[in-house]
Design a protein around this motif. Sequence first.
Motif, mmCIF file in Angstrom:
data_model
loop_
_atom_site.group_PDB
_atom_site.id
_atom_site.type_symbol
_atom_site.label_atom_id
_atom_site.label_comp_id
_atom_site.label_asym_id
_atom_site.label_seq_id
_atom_site.Cartn_x
_atom_site.Cartn_y
_atom_site.Cartn_z
ATOM 1 N N ILE A 36 0.829 -1.208 0.000
ATOM 2 C CA ILE A 36 0.000 0.000 0.000
ATOM 3 C C ILE A 36 0.865 1.261 0.000
ATOM 4 N N TYR B 245 -5.716 0.971 5.434
ATOM 5 C CA TYR B 245 -4.943 0.364 6.512
ATOM 6 C C TYR B 245 -5.800 -0.634 7.297
ATOM 7 N N ARG C 113 4.400 -1.116 3.120
ATOM 8 C CA ARG C 113 4.154 0.238 2.586
ATOM 9 C C ARG C 113 5.199 0.576 1.548
ATOM 10 N N PHE C 114 4.782 1.228 0.455
ATOM 11 C CA PHE C 114 5.788 1.801 -0.439
ATOM 12 C C PHE C 114 5.730 3.321 -0.332
ATOM 13 N N ARG C 115 6.821 3.982 -0.730
ATOM 14 C CA ARG C 115 6.880 5.445 -0.614
ATOM 15 C C ARG C 115 5.770 6.068 -1.438
ATOM 16 N N PRO D 99 -1.408 12.816 14.112
ATOM 17 C CA PRO D 99 -0.750 11.909 13.157
ATOM 18 C C PRO D 99 -1.594 11.558 11.928
ATOM 19 N N THR E 53 -1.933 13.097 9.261
ATOM 20 C CA THR E 53 -1.470 13.759 8.042
ATOM 21 C C THR E 53 -0.182 13.127 7.522
ATOM 22 N N GLU F 130 3.601 12.840 6.545
ATOM 23 C CA GLU F 130 4.849 13.462 7.013
ATOM 24 C C GLU F 130 4.672 14.269 8.295
ATOM 25 N N GLY F 131 3.559 14.064 8.999
ATOM 26 C CA GLY F 131 3.348 14.796 10.234
ATOM 27 C C GLY F 131 3.098 16.288 10.035
ATOM 28 N N VAL G 4 5.349 8.729 12.918
ATOM 29 C CA VAL G 4 5.680 9.158 11.554
ATOM 30 C C VAL G 4 7.184 9.037 11.315
ATOM 31 N N ASN H 195 9.374 6.552 8.723
ATOM 32 C CA ASN H 195 10.371 7.069 7.777
ATOM 33 C C ASN H 195 11.728 6.412 8.004
ATOM 34 N N MET I 97 11.817 3.043 6.509
ATOM 35 C CA MET I 97 12.012 3.061 5.053
ATOM 36 C C MET I 97 13.493 3.186 4.696
ATOM 37 N N ILE J 215 4.394 -3.907 8.150
ATOM 38 C CA ILE J 215 4.050 -3.076 9.307
ATOM 39 C C ILE J 215 3.354 -3.874 10.402
#
Lengths: 395, 84
Positions: free
Chosen positions: A132, A141, A153-155, A357, A359, A361-362, B41, B45, B48, B60
């Motif tokens: 996802i 999720y 998860r992928f970017r 949380p 959003t 990238e925070g 968050v 990161n 990753m 996850i």
Amino acid sequence: MSLLDKLDAVAAARKALLPEGVEVFGTPIEEVYSSTEARIGDHRILFLGTNNYLGLTFAQECRDAAQEAIHSEGTGTTGSRMANGSYSGHRALEREFAEFYQYRSCIVFTTGYQANLATISGLAGPGDIVLIDGDSHASIYDGCRLSGAEIIRFRHNDAADLEKRLRRLGERSRSTLIIAEGIYSMLGDRAPLADIVKVKDAYNSMLLLDEAHSLGVLGETGQGLVEETGLLDRVDFITGTFSKSLGGIGGYCVSNHPQLDQLRYVSRPYIFTASPTPATIASTRAALRLLREGVELRRQLWKNVHQLYSQLKELGYRLGPEPSPVIATILETPQQALALWKGLLEHGIYVNLVLPPATPEGHSLVRCSVSAVHTSEQMNHVGKTFAKLREIIFQ
Amino acid sequence: MLNDYNDVLQKLCHHLKQLAGAEVEITPQTDLINELAIDSVKLLNLIMEIEDEFDISVPINALADVQTVHELANLIHQIKSQKQ
Ligand SMILES: Cc1ncc(COP(=O)(O)O)c(C=O)c1O
């Protein structure tokens, strides 16, 4: 920590962030006047954060259809379709959605959230792998969690990263489901669908695309990103919601795979909940007709989008990467976002405040969404207000 | 095998120091969220970056059981050795 202590901690965290007396989340709306106007407290406000992209919540055809359905079939179905049967409206709406996409079949669900829960948990199970996008909606999720599958998860919007992860899986890449969204709900950016489809084909994976925010918004007839990119026949499953451009509540999944129908017998979020009410189905059928014919509405919507996006950009607000009906301003801190949100409300403009949380990238976001039925006077008022607040917020 | 684990642990601590600041002491028992104040968050990161460094994917679901630096290093080590 006891069960209730945990909730007290949640309350304390919220109180620390938000000043007393400001009801930011779940703001009470006293009266609704139209698709774009309502009353909060004593003030008439403009809705600029709903997902009413085509403004259909007040369309006469939809309201008439809902009233007629309540009259003839009552207020509710009082049970699931498995136990209490499928009304003619449920079946007709499924046929109409399948026909709209030129797909073999469709299942209608009680909400869009449940459409994702039901589809993902019906398709994938323990031993399977779901890949996802990192910025996926909570319903994706949660659907993955319910499935018991492994979740990777992928970017965000990075097909190369997706490819890398499929490669790492080796043999196991064959029982994978990839999930992306047509337009992402927080920053309004589109998925790089052509690139994702290429990767999916190379690894014989399956692709589910959630068009929640792109249905009615993208493509000549409003099918969504699949239509805009010409990739309708390259996606395995499309999910979406009635709660945004269709102005109702409910969700759907369409597919060309004949196996889709089996979800009705295995998927808990389909089986163990009441089916959509007759009024919901009737208004959605009417809205789907308006959506398909809504070329003029989409033209008006995109005119408003481009106007607001370029205005905010010129004013120096930091925005999502591309214009879309979701226009999010990205603020440095939650306090700044709150100040902008409050300033807008004081000028009669009601938008969404979205804090970490929830959003990407925070970030802290003030999320606007534009409708086809916002008038040019309303859009001008919005532009002027953002200009005025810029001075105050960033001084 | 143990060498491999130590290698993972060392690289992981290097990444964590960059997030938490060089002055923070990090041991295998350090609690990622509570002691290093790394929010969810930032943690995702970080994962990753580590995934790229070791050319793995960390599901996850598996992260739900991870609290300490040792637990995360162990998880990465396990995934890495399954691959080989
Ligand atoms: C991407 C996405 N999928 C699914 C949903 C769920 O839709 P519904 O409101 O119909 O439950 C939403 C709505 O918030 C969404 O943004």
